[in-house]
Design a protein around this motif. Sequence first.
Motif, mmCIF file in Angstrom:
data_model
loop_
_atom_site.group_PDB
_atom_site.id
_atom_site.type_symbol
_atom_site.label_atom_id
_atom_site.label_comp_id
_atom_site.label_asym_id
_atom_site.label_seq_id
_atom_site.Cartn_x
_atom_site.Cartn_y
_atom_site.Cartn_z
ATOM 1 N N ARG A 66 46.206 -63.892 -70.887
ATOM 2 C CA ARG A 66 46.471 -63.078 -69.708
ATOM 3 C C ARG A 66 47.134 -61.755 -70.062
ATOM 4 N NH1 ARG A 66 50.125 -67.309 -66.690
ATOM 5 N NH2 ARG A 66 50.891 -67.372 -68.857
ATOM 6 N N SER A 67 47.906 -61.759 -71.141
ATOM 7 C CA SER A 67 48.687 -60.563 -71.490
ATOM 8 C C SER A 67 48.276 -59.952 -72.820
ATOM 9 C CB SER A 67 50.180 -60.924 -71.538
ATOM 10 O OG SER A 67 50.410 -61.996 -72.449
ATOM 11 N N ARG A 68 47.154 -60.387 -73.362
ATOM 12 C CA ARG A 68 46.757 -59.903 -74.684
ATOM 13 C C ARG A 68 46.352 -58.435 -74.657
ATOM 14 N NH1 ARG A 68 42.022 -62.289 -78.726
ATOM 15 N NH2 ARG A 68 42.685 -61.102 -80.550
ATOM 16 N N HIS A 69 45.739 -57.999 -73.551
ATOM 17 C CA HIS A 69 45.209 -56.637 -73.469
ATOM 18 C C HIS A 69 45.643 -55.975 -72.162
ATOM 19 C CE1 HIS A 69 42.765 -56.888 -77.085
ATOM 20 N NE2 HIS A 69 42.312 -58.059 -76.695
ATOM 21 N N PRO A 70 45.462 -54.650 -72.036
ATOM 22 C CA PRO A 70 45.944 -53.924 -70.858
ATOM 23 C C PRO A 70 45.360 -54.434 -69.541
ATOM 24 C CG PRO A 70 45.352 -52.394 -72.606
ATOM 25 C CD PRO A 70 44.879 -53.743 -73.049
ATOM 26 N N LYS A 71 46.181 -54.368 -68.518
ATOM 27 C CA LYS A 71 45.784 -54.747 -67.170
ATOM 28 C C LYS A 71 45.725 -53.511 -66.279
ATOM 29 C CE LYS A 71 47.527 -59.492 -66.886
ATOM 30 N NZ LYS A 71 48.359 -60.436 -66.080
ATOM 31 N N PRO A 72 44.991 -53.586 -65.170
ATOM 32 C CA PRO A 72 45.020 -52.484 -64.207
ATOM 33 C C PRO A 72 46.444 -52.307 -63.676
ATOM 34 C CG PRO A 72 43.274 -54.075 -63.705
ATOM 35 C CD PRO A 72 44.143 -54.695 -64.754
ATOM 36 N N PRO A 73 46.765 -51.105 -63.165
ATOM 37 C CA PRO A 73 45.837 -49.999 -62.871
ATOM 38 C C PRO A 73 45.565 -49.111 -64.083
ATOM 39 C CG PRO A 73 48.028 -49.470 -62.084
ATOM 40 C CD PRO A 73 48.113 -50.868 -62.613
ATOM 41 N N PHE A 74 44.349 -48.505 -64.077
ATOM 42 C CA PHE A 74 43.945 -47.575 -65.113
ATOM 43 C C PHE A 74 43.747 -46.186 -64.509
ATOM 44 C CE2 PHE A 74 41.960 -51.696 -66.449
ATOM 45 C CZ PHE A 74 42.790 -51.933 -67.536
ATOM 46 N N GLU A 75 43.619 -45.210 -65.385
ATOM 47 C CA GLU A 75 43.309 -43.854 -64.930
ATOM 48 C C GLU A 75 41.839 -43.759 -64.525
ATOM 49 O OE1 GLU A 75 44.306 -40.875 -67.759
ATOM 50 O OE2 GLU A 75 46.202 -41.820 -68.326
ATOM 51 N N THR A 76 41.572 -42.901 -63.561
ATOM 52 C CA THR A 76 40.182 -42.579 -63.239
ATOM 53 C C THR A 76 39.622 -41.736 -64.373
ATOM 54 O OG1 THR A 76 40.622 -42.625 -60.871
ATOM 55 C CG2 THR A 76 38.656 -41.436 -61.596
ATOM 56 N N GLN A 77 38.447 -42.103 -64.873
ATOM 57 C CA GLN A 77 37.923 -41.418 -66.051
ATOM 58 C C GLN A 77 36.391 -41.344 -66.051
ATOM 59 O OE1 GLN A 77 39.100 -43.959 -69.505
ATOM 60 N NE2 GLN A 77 40.113 -45.093 -67.879
ATOM 61 N N PRO A 78 35.827 -40.650 -65.102
ATOM 62 C CA PRO A 78 34.368 -40.552 -65.053
ATOM 63 C C PRO A 78 33.814 -39.782 -66.238
ATOM 64 C CG PRO A 78 35.365 -39.038 -63.488
ATOM 65 C CD PRO A 78 36.473 -39.892 -64.024
ATOM 66 N N GLN A 79 32.675 -40.247 -66.729
ATOM 67 C CA GLN A 79 31.931 -39.574 -67.789
ATOM 68 C C GLN A 79 30.462 -39.566 -67.413
ATOM 69 O OE1 GLN A 79 32.690 -40.487 -71.981
ATOM 70 N NE2 GLN A 79 34.341 -41.868 -71.373
ATOM 71 N N ASP A 80 29.722 -38.651 -68.007
ATOM 72 C CA ASP A 80 28.272 -38.664 -67.851
ATOM 73 C C ASP A 80 27.674 -39.664 -68.831
ATOM 74 O OD1 ASP A 80 28.304 -36.665 -65.910
ATOM 75 O OD2 ASP A 80 28.236 -35.070 -67.408
ATOM 76 N N PHE A 81 26.592 -40.332 -68.413
ATOM 77 C CA PHE A 81 25.916 -41.284 -69.286
ATOM 78 C C PHE A 81 25.432 -40.558 -70.547
ATOM 79 C CE2 PHE A 81 22.227 -43.606 -70.847
ATOM 80 C CZ PHE A 81 22.692 -44.915 -70.842
ATOM 81 N N PRO A 82 25.582 -41.151 -71.748
ATOM 82 C CA PRO A 82 25.974 -42.535 -72.031
ATOM 83 C C PRO A 82 27.473 -42.749 -72.256
ATOM 84 C CG PRO A 82 25.140 -41.519 -74.014
ATOM 85 C CD PRO A 82 25.017 -40.474 -72.938
ATOM 86 N N GLY A 83 28.288 -41.700 -72.281
ATOM 87 C CA GLY A 83 29.727 -41.852 -72.429
ATOM 88 C C GLY A 83 30.162 -42.016 -73.871
ATOM 89 N N LEU A 84 31.453 -41.701 -74.125
ATOM 90 C CA LEU A 84 32.010 -41.781 -75.474
ATOM 91 C C LEU A 84 33.309 -42.581 -75.473
ATOM 92 C CD1 LEU A 84 31.495 -38.086 -76.654
ATOM 93 C CD2 LEU A 84 30.130 -40.077 -77.323
ATOM 94 N N SER A 85 33.502 -43.348 -76.528
ATOM 95 C CA SER A 85 34.706 -44.171 -76.638
ATOM 96 C C SER A 85 35.974 -43.340 -76.710
ATOM 97 C CB SER A 85 34.615 -45.061 -77.881
ATOM 98 O OG SER A 85 33.610 -46.036 -77.732
ATOM 99 N N ALA A 86 35.889 -42.195 -77.393
ATOM 100 C CA ALA A 86 37.076 -41.374 -77.621
ATOM 101 C C ALA A 86 37.698 -40.883 -76.320
ATOM 102 C CB ALA A 86 36.727 -40.189 -78.510
ATOM 103 N N ASP A 87 36.911 -40.832 -75.234
ATOM 104 C CA ASP A 87 37.407 -40.334 -73.963
ATOM 105 C C ASP A 87 37.954 -41.431 -73.055
ATOM 106 O OD1 ASP A 87 36.680 -37.788 -74.733
ATOM 107 O OD2 ASP A 87 34.692 -37.910 -73.832
ATOM 108 N N MET A 88 37.979 -42.664 -73.527
ATOM 109 C CA MET A 88 38.486 -43.777 -72.719
ATOM 110 C C MET A 88 40.012 -43.876 -72.842
ATOM 111 S SD MET A 88 35.937 -45.408 -71.217
ATOM 112 C CE MET A 88 36.559 -47.049 -70.896
ATOM 113 N N VAL A 89 40.681 -44.132 -71.712
ATOM 114 C CA VAL A 89 42.132 -44.339 -71.688
ATOM 115 C C VAL A 89 42.419 -45.575 -70.838
ATOM 116 C CG1 VAL A 89 44.368 -43.367 -71.080
ATOM 117 C CG2 VAL A 89 42.525 -41.851 -71.843
ATOM 118 N N PRO A 90 42.948 -46.651 -71.450
ATOM 119 C CA PRO A 90 43.260 -46.804 -72.876
ATOM 120 C C PRO A 90 41.994 -46.993 -73.714
ATOM 121 C CG PRO A 90 43.608 -48.864 -71.741
ATOM 122 C CD PRO A 90 43.286 -47.870 -70.673
#
Length: 292
Positions: free
Chosen positions: A7-31
């Motif tokens: 349950r606590s191994r990885h981040p939980k919501p809330p997250f930032e809004t982070q729209p990208q155009d398809f196909p998207g890039l990992s480097a722009d993801m937060v977290p």
Amino acid sequence: MSLIDPRSRHPKPPFETQPQDFPGLSADMVPQPDYGVDSYEGKGRLSGLVALITGGDSGIGRAVAIAYAKEGAHVAISYLDEESPDAEDLAVTIERLGGKCLFLPGDIRSAETCATLVTSTLAVYGRLDILVNNAAFQCPRESLLDISEDEWRRHFDTNVHGMFYLTKAALPHLKPGASIINTSSVNTRTPMPILIPYSMTKAAIANFTVGLAGSLVEKGIRVNAVLPGPIWTPFIATGMPADQHKEFGSQAPMGRPGQPSELAGAYVYLADPDNTYTTGALLPVHGGMPQL
């Protein structure tokens, strides 16, 4: 080895809004998604085998590529030209892990491209043991009336037709003991109203998996599928409405989205030559989400 509370191994919501155009890039993801570079431990289960993975530059495919490399496999990665930054970063990662990786840009909507992916893999590695049909397209729409004909076709051309082209091209080169693994989705069983064409293609993939498994038993080739639930990847930034990013994954009983690394073990299990009795399986990895 110590136990880990899932349950606590990885981040939980809330997250930032982070729209990208398809196909998207990992480097722009937060977290940043966890792809298993540090969290996945290989044990040599796939030593010396060769795997071809579509959509392997980021998301689930990237975690599978890293896990396979850690398990001793040589990997070939298919990706779109727009995803080159992720592919280049993955190349550095796999080299640092001591693995071998072949990078093959191209769009699997083309049968010719799919044939080239197979021949290029064979030319470099001399064999093909594991095929992972993972690349996909997704675009949310509030109404069926909002879906263009081109967008409808792109879902099926990428998610279904590309899988067919690539599997057909690979099949003559797969020997007894080889494995085909497809990425379906929990949307197969619980389709989302805003993802009608995507959910339909994922149901088709599940059906293809079971049918092909029965067809290839006599050849000694296993066919299975993984059905991911909500997984934190660039696919979410590009394929879900921005207003759903903040609470993404909160609907799962685990209270959070899964990380790509948490699916890697499922793909390793299905590829592992020791698991010879597993074929035609549809394996859900969804954090406890109820399924029909």
